[in-house]
Scaffold this motif. Structure first.
Motif, PDB file in Angstrom:
ATOM      1  N   GLU A  95      -4.388   4.692  -5.492  1.00 31.19           N
ATOM      2  CA  GLU A  95      -3.650   5.191  -4.327  1.00 31.19           C
ATOM      3  C   GLU A  95      -3.103   6.596  -4.591  1.00 31.19           C
ATOM      4  O   GLU A  95      -3.110   7.460  -3.705  1.00 31.19           O
ATOM      5  CB  GLU A  95      -2.502   4.245  -3.977  1.00 31.19           C
ATOM      6  CG  GLU A  95      -2.945   2.877  -3.476  1.00 31.19           C
ATOM      7  CD  GLU A  95      -3.184   1.877  -4.591  1.00 31.19           C
ATOM      8  OE1 GLU A  95      -3.249   2.306  -5.769  1.00 31.19           O
ATOM      9  OE2 GLU A  95      -3.300   0.669  -4.294  1.00 31.19           O
ATOM     10  N   ILE A 148      -1.658   4.235   3.355  1.00 24.93           N
ATOM     11  CA  ILE A 148      -0.815   4.292   2.158  1.00 24.93           C
ATOM     12  C   ILE A 148       0.491   5.023   2.490  1.00 24.93           C
ATOM     13  O   ILE A 148       0.472   6.150   2.978  1.00 24.93           O
ATOM     14  CB  ILE A 148      -1.525   5.016   1.003  1.00 24.93           C
ATOM     15  CG1 ILE A 148      -2.832   4.297   0.643  1.00 24.93           C
ATOM     16  CG2 ILE A 148      -0.613   5.112  -0.230  1.00 24.93           C
ATOM     17  CD1 ILE A 148      -3.718   5.072  -0.314  1.00 24.93           C
ATOM     18  N   ALA A 159       0.858  -1.183   0.000  1.00 23.09           N
ATOM     19  CA  ALA A 159       0.000   0.000   0.000  1.00 23.09           C
ATOM     20  C   ALA A 159       0.892   1.230   0.000  1.00 23.09           C
ATOM     21  O   ALA A 159       1.059   1.884   1.021  1.00 23.09           O
ATOM     22  CB  ALA A 159      -0.931  -0.016   1.209  1.00 23.09           C
TER      23      ALA A 159
END
Length: 420
Positions: A386, A202, A173
């Motif tokens: 992301e 993230i 992530a």
């Protein structure tokens, strides 16, 4: 050279640095406190080095090596036995050293680390070069058997670590942010990125280079998000299909700094173009980044507006460092030269000596930063979801408030201005 296991003297933290400096300098050009501050150990100066944690010992080990100002630094798995937080701290020190002009050879078995840090990647197998990769994405291309086996093993280890709740889960992530040395050197990212990670899970890995190089890296697909400060180049990046959409994110201003003696007589001026003309006419030394960064691009526009062909004086009064902002400021201080810098970097710069701001307040010195997603249609490996999450956060209330709240010595370094 820095090894995996720190080798330190059985003395205080400060004494370890002092010993190294005495091997190189009769009189060191900087203080031990400044060196320790660069690696976050200034509060441990009098503490015995053996009482530091493993991560702290490695930071001291790095500081000792960097205090000698090496042209080339060899690092042999310096983070292999460290926890994630300590690893990140070491990586940031290494990135800063690279930005300041030190060439670094970094040995690692961590693919994620290689992707985060390296300009060039070379696979070695049994002492031989198996595959050199000039670009990060080339790491995942081709059909070299040894390389592919290595990638498969690394992927299996990542999956196993993720199932065990290990570090590799966080690595999955994550995004790569191609950005500038000015934002990184100012400490802004260290202050605001943990807030984003805490909210979203993230991790943002910053590659801090000059704006021109950051744009080039993003064009090559070696990043997910681009945050730089050269609006015409940013708009061209989007127009050519490499970026999705550009947004204003924050601003500060450029300033001209120089020695207290002010040989060109520009102190107090608010007209940057006129100041550049006076510097050229007096042939006072000027230190330029010369690296196609956002700051360098701004400087070129000022010289052009002043009607000065500064290139004709290259190597005389006009000196090009080819380095990041911090290294260029160090050069300027050492040579008694003027330099153009962004205010954020200047506020955070520790080696000011007798230098001061001599020109400021000109509207031509406005310094706008923009952010954009690298186009996943050009580069399918871009982590669009992301990356967009980060863009939405930094342009939103939380991110803008975090930027506004960041200060050094009571001074705000950046001013958020994302469109409402």
């Amino acid at each position: 050279m820095v090894f995996q296991r720190p080798t330190l003297l059985r003395r205080s933290v400060a004494a370890n640095i002092r010993f190294a400096l005495r091997q190189r300098y009769r009189k060191a050009p900087f203080s031990i406190d400044d060196i320790l501050s660069e690696v976050g150990l200034e509060k441990h100066a009098k503490q015995p080095a053996r009482l530091l944690s493993g991560g702290e010992q490695q930071r001291l080990n790095l500081a000792r090596a960097l205090s000698l100002q090496p042209k080339v630094l060899f690092l042999d798995e310096p983070t292999a036995s460290l926890d994630p937080a300590s690893t990140l701290a070491i990586e940031r020190i290494v990135q800063r050293a690279h930005q300041q002009g030190t060439k670094i050879i970094f040995v690692s078995h961590d693919l994620g680390q290689a992707r985060r840090l390296a300009d060039d990647i070379v696979f070695l197998h049994e002492g031989s070069v198996v595959l050199p990769c000039r670009r990060l994405n080339n790491l995942y291309r081709g059909d070299n058997m040894i390389r592919n086996t290595f990638l498969k093993v690394a992927s299996a280890l990542t999956l196993t670590a993720g199932m065990l709740g290990g570090v590799a889960h966080a690595e999955g992530a994550s995004i790569i942010l191609q950005s500038t040395t000015s934002t990184a050197n100012s400490g802004l990212y260290d202050a605001i990125l943990p807030q984003f990670t805490e909210k979203t899970g993230i991790t943002v890995h910053v590659v801090a280079v000059g704006t021109g190089q950051a744009i080039k890296n993003a064009q090559n697909g070696d990043g997910d998000v681009l945050l730089v400060h050269a609006k015409p180049a940013e708009e061209k990046f989007v127009a050519e299909g490499f970026g999705v959409e550009r947004s204003d994110v924050m601003y500060n201003d450029f300033i001209i700094v120089g020695p207290e003696k002010d040989p060109a007589g520009v102190a107090g001026m608010t007209d940057a173009v006129a100041a550049m003309q006076k510097i050229a006419q007096s042939e006072a030394t000027f230190a330029s980044r010369g690296d196609n960064s956002g700051t360098h691009k701004k400087e070129m526009r000022l010289w052009k507006a002043a009607g000065i062909d500064q290139k004709a004086a290259s190597g005389k009064w006009y000196r090009e460092t080819g380095s990041g902002m911090g290294a260029t400021l160090n050069t300027a201080v050492g040579m008694g030269a003027y330099a153009l810098t962004d205010r954020g970097t200047w506020i955070s710069f520790k080696n000011k000596a007798n230098f001061k701001i001599v020109v400021e307040g000109d509207k031509n010195l406005f310094n706008q930063y923009g952010i954009m997603l690298v186009n996943p249609e050009k580069h399918p490996k871009v982590k669009a979801k992301e990356g967009q999450a980060f863009i939405d956060w930094i342009l939103g209330e939380d991110g803008q408030s975090a930027i506004a709240a960041y200060q050094l010595d009571g001074q705000q370094l950046f001013f958020p201005n994302a469109a409402k």
